[in-house]
Design a protein around this motif. Structure first.
Motif, mmCIF file in Angstrom:
data_model
loop_
_atom_site.group_PDB
_atom_site.id
_atom_site.type_symbol
_atom_site.label_atom_id
_atom_site.label_comp_id
_atom_site.label_asym_id
_atom_site.label_seq_id
_atom_site.Cartn_x
_atom_site.Cartn_y
_atom_site.Cartn_z
ATOM 1 N N LYS A 82 0.522 -1.028 -0.349
ATOM 2 C CA LYS A 82 -0.114 -0.218 -0.123
ATOM 3 C C LYS A 82 0.728 1.460 0.015
ATOM 4 N N ARG A 83 1.969 1.303 0.743
ATOM 5 C CA ARG A 83 2.800 2.364 0.891
ATOM 6 C C ARG A 83 3.749 2.327 -0.232
ATOM 7 N N MET A 84 4.170 1.627 -1.038
ATOM 8 C CA MET A 84 4.999 1.576 -2.451
ATOM 9 C C MET A 84 4.014 2.225 -4.168
ATOM 10 N N CYS A 123 11.729 17.295 4.625
ATOM 11 C CA CYS A 123 10.628 17.214 4.090
ATOM 12 C C CYS A 123 10.645 15.542 3.657
ATOM 13 N N GLN A 124 10.770 15.054 3.273
ATOM 14 C CA GLN A 124 10.642 13.233 3.415
ATOM 15 C C GLN A 124 9.436 12.878 4.582
ATOM 16 N N TYR A 125 9.590 13.520 5.704
ATOM 17 C CA TYR A 125 9.031 12.674 6.335
ATOM 18 C C TYR A 125 7.544 14.110 6.036
ATOM 19 N N THR A 126 8.434 14.489 6.142
ATOM 20 C CA THR A 126 6.546 16.238 5.743
ATOM 21 C C THR A 126 5.712 15.169 4.876
ATOM 22 N N ILE A 127 6.075 14.599 3.613
ATOM 23 C CA ILE A 127 5.566 14.631 2.276
ATOM 24 C C ILE A 127 4.606 12.816 3.128
ATOM 25 N N GLN A 128 4.755 12.731 4.100
ATOM 26 C CA GLN A 128 4.454 10.955 4.815
ATOM 27 C C GLN A 128 3.180 11.245 5.606
#
Length: 129
Positions: free
Chosen positions: A5-7, A77-82
């Motif tokens: 689902k994440r992929m 920001c990679q954490y923000t988009i998640q």
């Protein structure tokens, strides 16, 4: 099942970003007023709009900090988009994910507030930070 689902969500996000076919270098002036306003509202010295593809974070507009590209794995920001919400980190120097990054050690970044940039179809393609 959760990993699949994440992929799938990440594939849809990258595909949506690529559909915009943006020239990241030409967007600085388009968003200049927004990044200046964001810095003033947040009471910070800098503000950025970052778009994140599968390998890189691209700064498309900035206020008081020059950055164009960094590896996605090094970005906050990679954490923000998640996330579906904004992310606030009060002490980057005390967060194990970021304390040894050059922007914390060398550039003196101490604080982060990131708001996901979501398109109409629901994908987070970047962050206002």
């Amino acid at each position: 099942m959760e990993e699949v689902k994440r992929m799938n969500a990440e594939y849809a996000r990258i595909k949506k970003l690529s559909e915009f076919d943006l020239d990241y270098g030409d967007l600085q002036m388009e968003f200049q007023n927004l990044v200046e306003l964001a810095a003033h509202i947040a009471g910070t010295n800098i503000s950025l709009i970052n778009l994140i593809d599968s390998h890189s974070q691209w700064t498309v507009s900035s206020y008081c900090y020059k950055l164009f590209e960094m590896d996605r794995e090094d970005s906050i920001c990679q954490y923000t988009i998640q996330s579906e919400r904004s992310i606030e980190i009060h002490r980057l120097d005390q967060d194990n994910r970021f304390k040894d990054k050059p922007y914390v050690k060398n550039d003196g970044f101490k604080y982060y507030l990131g708001i996901p940039l979501k398109v109409r179809t629901g994908e987070n393609i970047g962050a206002l930070c």
